[in-house]
Design an enzyme around this catalytic site. Structure first.
Site, PDB file in Angstrom:
ATOM      1  N   GLY A  82     -22.976   0.910  21.276  1.00  0.00           N
ATOM      2  CA  GLY A  82     -24.182   0.845  21.909  1.00  0.00           C
ATOM      3  C   GLY A  82     -25.115   1.914  21.516  1.00  0.00           C
ATOM      4  O   GLY A  82     -25.095   2.246  20.215  1.00  0.00           O
ATOM      5  N   ARG A  83     -25.933   2.504  22.229  1.00  0.00           N
ATOM      6  CA  ARG A  83     -27.096   3.367  21.492  1.00  0.00           C
ATOM      7  C   ARG A  83     -26.567   4.933  21.767  1.00  0.00           C
ATOM      8  O   ARG A  83     -26.940   5.665  20.983  1.00  0.00           O
ATOM      9  CB  ARG A  83     -28.453   3.289  22.288  1.00  0.00           C
ATOM     10  N   GLU A  86     -25.617   7.082  18.401  1.00  0.00           N
ATOM     11  CA  GLU A  86     -26.882   7.752  17.620  1.00  0.00           C
ATOM     12  C   GLU A  86     -27.183   9.102  18.044  1.00  0.00           C
ATOM     13  O   GLU A  86     -27.593   9.976  17.218  1.00  0.00           O
ATOM     14  CB  GLU A  86     -28.051   6.936  17.626  1.00  0.00           C
ATOM     15  N   CYS A 112     -18.781  -1.630  17.033  1.00  0.00           N
ATOM     16  CA  CYS A 112     -20.239  -1.535  17.030  1.00  0.00           C
ATOM     17  C   CYS A 112     -21.048  -0.522  16.349  1.00  0.00           C
ATOM     18  O   CYS A 112     -20.741  -0.385  15.035  1.00  0.00           O
ATOM     19  CB  CYS A 112     -20.669  -1.736  18.545  1.00  0.00           C
ATOM     20  N   HIS A 113     -21.552   0.284  17.252  1.00  0.00           N
ATOM     21  CA  HIS A 113     -22.417   1.523  16.458  1.00  0.00           C
ATOM     22  C   HIS A 113     -21.437   2.784  16.507  1.00  0.00           C
ATOM     23  O   HIS A 113     -21.660   3.785  16.270  1.00  0.00           O
ATOM     24  CB  HIS A 113     -23.508   1.800  17.554  1.00  0.00           C
ATOM     25  N   TYR A 132     -20.985  -2.744  13.641  1.00  0.00           N
ATOM     26  CA  TYR A 132     -22.309  -3.698  13.865  1.00  0.00           C
ATOM     27  C   TYR A 132     -23.001  -3.610  12.578  1.00  0.00           C
ATOM     28  O   TYR A 132     -23.218  -2.892  11.917  1.00  0.00           O
ATOM     29  CB  TYR A 132     -23.224  -3.119  15.007  1.00  0.00           C
TER      30      TYR A 132
END
Length: 190
Positions: A82-83, A86, A112-113, A132
């Site tokens: 997900g975000r 980051e 993913c991330h 991802y």
């Protein structure tokens, strides 16, 4: 499990519950959040566009306070996508926790991330892995080789996104050494 606001809903909820369902105790932590507080999740849908569509997911309750967690007390680590990764990669306590699991050669599952955190921790050199697809340049720059499928390399199990859950979770359970016993279920008529 290290989580954060707008982590991917399925990538948090499904492994959290799946690991519990087979008998593992799972603590979910987030920097600056206390046990019992929640993070907001996001649902990513893949509809054939160049990237995913993002919608608001559930509130997910963290089950431990990160400042109280000692990584050496844990057998494994899960890093959802997900975000959240980051910004989570900017917390030294997150990077230190990740480094512990790699230095101790403990099982790590990232999806993913999530590998953005691993790249920031400097632990990917020499691994074969996936993430991802948009994260591929970042993880390759961190020293790994890219594979376009769910991958286990030593202690690290990686996947591209939540559609990979069945294979990703199964491979992680293998690395954990989890044995699942299937018993006979009696019919309601018996």
């Amino acid at each position: 499990m290290i989580v954060g606001d707008f982590g991917e809903d399925y990538e948090i909820m499904v492994p959290f519950q799946a690991l519990q369902a087979v008998g593992h105790e799972v603590h979910a932590v987030c920097p600056e959040k206390e046990e019992g507080e929640t993070v907001k999740t996001a649902i990513h849908d893949f509809r054939g566009d160049q990237t995913y569509l993002e919608e608001r997911g559930h509130d997910f309750q963290v089950t431990a306070t990160m400042a109280d967690v000692e990584p050496s007390d844990y057998d494994a680590l899960v890093v959802p996508g997900g975000r959240a990764p980051e910004y989570l990669r900017g917390y030294e306590e997150v990077l230190d926790a990740v480094r512990h699991f790699f230095e101790a050669d403990k099982p790590v599952a990232a999806i993913c991330h999530g590998p953005q955190i691993l790249a920031a921790a400097g632990v990917l050199d020499g691994y074969e892995m996936t993430a991802y697809p948009a994260v591929q340049p970042e993880v390759e720059a961190a020293g790994c080789s890219w594979v376009d499928e769910v991958t286990t390399d030593g202690n690290l199990v990686t996947a591209q996104a939540w559609p990979d859950h069945p294979e990703w979770i199964a491979q992680f359970l293998d690395v954990l050494g989890t044995e699942i016993e299937h018993g006979a279920v009696a019919a309601a008529d018996d």
